[in-house]
Design an enzyme around this catalytic site. Structure first.
Site, PDB file in Angstrom:
ATOM      1  N   THR A 113      17.414 -18.408 -64.252  1.00 14.90           N
ATOM      2  CA  THR A 113      18.564 -18.290 -63.362  1.00 14.90           C
ATOM      3  C   THR A 113      19.813 -17.978 -64.184  1.00 14.90           C
ATOM      4  O   THR A 113      19.799 -18.061 -65.420  1.00 14.90           O
ATOM      5  CB  THR A 113      18.790 -19.599 -62.607  1.00 14.90           C
ATOM      6  OG1 THR A 113      19.095 -20.635 -63.548  1.00 14.90           O
ATOM      7  CG2 THR A 113      17.552 -19.992 -61.817  1.00 14.90           C
ATOM      8  N   ILE A 131      13.489 -21.842 -65.570  1.00 15.34           N
ATOM      9  CA  ILE A 131      13.435 -20.656 -64.714  1.00 15.34           C
ATOM     10  C   ILE A 131      14.629 -19.777 -65.088  1.00 15.34           C
ATOM     11  O   ILE A 131      15.728 -20.297 -65.310  1.00 15.34           O
ATOM     12  CB  ILE A 131      13.508 -21.063 -63.227  1.00 15.34           C
ATOM     13  CG1 ILE A 131      12.275 -21.890 -62.840  1.00 15.34           C
ATOM     14  CG2 ILE A 131      13.604 -19.839 -62.328  1.00 15.34           C
ATOM     15  CD1 ILE A 131      12.346 -22.475 -61.438  1.00 15.34           C
ATOM     16  N   LYS A 191      22.459 -34.841 -66.683  1.00 12.17           N
ATOM     17  CA  LYS A 191      21.348 -34.886 -65.729  1.00 12.17           C
ATOM     18  C   LYS A 191      20.771 -36.304 -65.633  1.00 12.17           C
ATOM     19  O   LYS A 191      20.304 -36.718 -64.550  1.00 12.17           O
ATOM     20  CB  LYS A 191      20.252 -33.897 -66.126  1.00 12.17           C
ATOM     21  CG  LYS A 191      20.653 -32.438 -65.965  1.00 12.17           C
ATOM     22  CD  LYS A 191      20.934 -32.071 -64.510  1.00 12.17           C
ATOM     23  CE  LYS A 191      21.120 -30.566 -64.348  1.00 12.17           C
ATOM     24  NZ  LYS A 191      21.453 -30.183 -62.960  1.00 12.17           N
ATOM     25  N   ALA A 194      22.510 -19.784 -64.329  1.00 11.14           N
ATOM     26  CA  ALA A 194      22.945 -21.012 -64.979  1.00 11.14           C
ATOM     27  C   ALA A 194      22.125 -21.282 -66.235  1.00 11.14           C
ATOM     28  O   ALA A 194      22.664 -21.660 -67.285  1.00 11.14           O
ATOM     29  CB  ALA A 194      22.838 -22.183 -64.010  1.00 11.14           C
ATOM     30  N   GLY A 244      25.599 -23.912 -53.829  1.00  7.66           N
ATOM     31  CA  GLY A 244      25.193 -23.461 -55.151  1.00  7.66           C
ATOM     32  C   GLY A 244      24.576 -22.085 -55.226  1.00  7.66           C
ATOM     33  O   GLY A 244      24.076 -21.685 -56.279  1.00  7.66           O
ATOM     34  N   ILE A 253      24.298 -27.224 -58.224  1.00  6.42           N
ATOM     35  CA  ILE A 253      25.352 -26.705 -59.094  1.00  6.42           C
ATOM     36  C   ILE A 253      25.411 -27.516 -60.382  1.00  6.42           C
ATOM     37  O   ILE A 253      25.142 -28.718 -60.388  1.00  6.42           O
ATOM     38  CB  ILE A 253      26.738 -26.729 -58.406  1.00  6.42           C
ATOM     39  CG1 ILE A 253      27.078 -28.135 -57.925  1.00  6.42           C
ATOM     40  CG2 ILE A 253      26.780 -25.749 -57.252  1.00  6.42           C
ATOM     41  CD1 ILE A 253      28.463 -28.255 -57.357  1.00  6.42           C
ATOM     42  N   ASP A 272      34.845 -24.586 -54.382  1.00  6.26           N
ATOM     43  CA  ASP A 272      34.918 -25.033 -55.769  1.00  6.26           C
ATOM     44  C   ASP A 272      34.922 -26.551 -55.680  1.00  6.26           C
ATOM     45  O   ASP A 272      35.843 -27.137 -55.111  1.00  6.26           O
ATOM     46  CB  ASP A 272      36.197 -24.516 -56.418  1.00  6.26           C
ATOM     47  CG  ASP A 272      36.381 -24.993 -57.845  1.00  6.26           C
ATOM     48  OD1 ASP A 272      35.711 -25.959 -58.255  1.00  6.26           O
ATOM     49  OD2 ASP A 272      37.228 -24.427 -58.556  1.00  6.26           O
ATOM     50  N   TYR A 296      19.561 -28.460 -75.297  1.00  3.54           N
ATOM     51  CA  TYR A 296      20.047 -28.699 -73.941  1.00  3.54           C
ATOM     52  C   TYR A 296      21.415 -29.379 -73.958  1.00  3.54           C
ATOM     53  O   TYR A 296      22.131 -29.383 -72.952  1.00  3.54           O
ATOM     54  CB  TYR A 296      19.027 -29.536 -73.159  1.00  3.54           C
ATOM     55  CG  TYR A 296      19.230 -29.507 -71.663  1.00  3.54           C
ATOM     56  CD1 TYR A 296      19.330 -28.293 -70.969  1.00  3.54           C
ATOM     57  CD2 TYR A 296      19.324 -30.682 -70.937  1.00  3.54           C
ATOM     58  CE1 TYR A 296      19.521 -28.266 -69.600  1.00  3.54           C
ATOM     59  CE2 TYR A 296      19.507 -30.665 -69.560  1.00  3.54           C
ATOM     60  CZ  TYR A 296      19.603 -29.452 -68.898  1.00  3.54           C
ATOM     61  OH  TYR A 296      19.793 -29.432 -67.527  1.00  3.54           O
ATOM     62  N   SER A 308      19.341 -17.409 -57.873  1.00  7.28           N
ATOM     63  CA  SER A 308      19.682 -18.822 -57.789  1.00  7.28           C
ATOM     64  C   SER A 308      18.560 -19.632 -57.143  1.00  7.28           C
ATOM     65  O   SER A 308      17.961 -19.210 -56.151  1.00  7.28           O
ATOM     66  CB  SER A 308      20.940 -19.024 -56.939  1.00  7.28           C
ATOM     67  OG  SER A 308      22.037 -18.339 -57.459  1.00  7.28           O
ATOM     68  N   ILE A 309      18.320 -20.806 -57.689  1.00  5.72           N
ATOM     69  CA  ILE A 309      17.397 -21.733 -57.046  1.00  5.72           C
ATOM     70  C   ILE A 309      17.895 -22.055 -55.638  1.00  5.72           C
ATOM     71  O   ILE A 309      17.108 -22.172 -54.692  1.00  5.72           O
ATOM     72  CB  ILE A 309      17.247 -23.011 -57.887  1.00  5.72           C
ATOM     73  CG1 ILE A 309      16.431 -22.706 -59.157  1.00  5.72           C
ATOM     74  CG2 ILE A 309      16.581 -24.130 -57.089  1.00  5.72           C
ATOM     75  CD1 ILE A 309      16.338 -23.869 -60.127  1.00  5.72           C
TER      76      ILE A 309
END
Length: 254
Positions: free
Chosen positions: A193, A191, A162, A195, A13, A92, A64, A155, A19-20
């Site tokens: 990022t 955060i 999630k 994404a 990811g 991801i 991928d 969201y 990126s985290i």
């Protein structure tokens, strides 16, 4: 000696320095782990490969998660070069923009299915391939968000996705626990990022978190990495099936 000295793990990811997954890779490296890492596509490779170089990552491949052949090839190389695997970080997530920004009730079948496949079921597929390489136990870690347990405005479909990911984490923990494989989700607060930039009100979410959370401060990717390093270590040997929050305490508020 770091807490991950002698351990070998995959980081899935990393997209760029924001990126985290990158923060986690740095924390794993500092803790002494030997790492493998991936990039999503030829387009992302120039942004990811210099980061892998910086940590002297041993195994590096395109991945991928919708390509079963690429995923199989990654784990075949792990088996060939390392013969075992101690931890995997899955960081991801994806949803088509139209479905992400719209109402959940209006989400398309195709968009919802794609978001679930990339963001949730890919974790199951990684776990299935990692299991035979974790003959001495191991740690699987994924990334969630508060929107999986509470309704977070804007969201969208990522909330149900999630929620499914956190549930899958618990089921994986129950099924793989007898083999000594621990499975946990980490739930960072908002955060900035790449994404997260797809969310329409990210700035407002970050400001609210910083203003209302008990620690009263903004969050960064480097708040997440040390927890993930701990979860990959033997110090977390009795922790599994959990969602651990890294949000300054924001999740305790109504």
């Amino acid at each position: 000696m770091g807490i991950l000295a002698g351990k070998k793990g995959l980081v899935i990811g990393i997209a760029n320095q924001r990126s985290i997954a990158w923060a986690c890779a740095k924390a794993f490296d500092i803790a002494g782990a030997t790492l493998g890492g991936t990039w999503h596509s030829d387009r992302s490779r120039p942004h990811v490969e210099p980061l892998l170089d910086a940590l002297d990552v041993e195994i590096r491949r395109p991945l991928d998660v919708l390509d079963d052949g690429q995923m199989q090839a990654l784990f075949e190389e792990v088996a060939r070069r390392w013969g075992r695997l101690d931890f995997v970080l899955h960081s991801i997530a994806f949803a088509p923009r139209a479905d992400l920004l719209g109402r959940v009730v209006d989400s398309s079948r195709e968009g919802f299915g794609l978001a679930m496949d990339v963001s949730c079921h890919s974790f199951l597929r990684l776990a299935r391939l990692a299991e035979p390489l974790m003959s001495n136990g191991g740690s699987l870690i994924t990334m969630s968000y508060l929107g999986g347990t509470e309704v977070v405005p804007n969201y969208g479909i990522m909330g149900p996705v999630k929620a499914a990911l956190e549930s899958a984490t618990r089921y994986l923990a129950a099924e793989l626990g007898p083999a000594g494989i621990r499975v946990n989700a980490v739930s960072p607060g908002p955060i900035p990022t790449r994404a997260a930039s797809g969310l329409s009100d990210l700035d407002a979410l970050m400001a609210d978190s910083a203003a209302r959370s008990p620690l009263r401060r903004a969050l960064s990717i480097d708040d997440v990495g040390p927890l993930c390093a701990f979860l990959a270590s033997d110090g977390a040997r009795a922790i599994t099936g959990s969602t651990l929050y890294v949000d300054g305490g924001h999740h305790i508020l109504n």
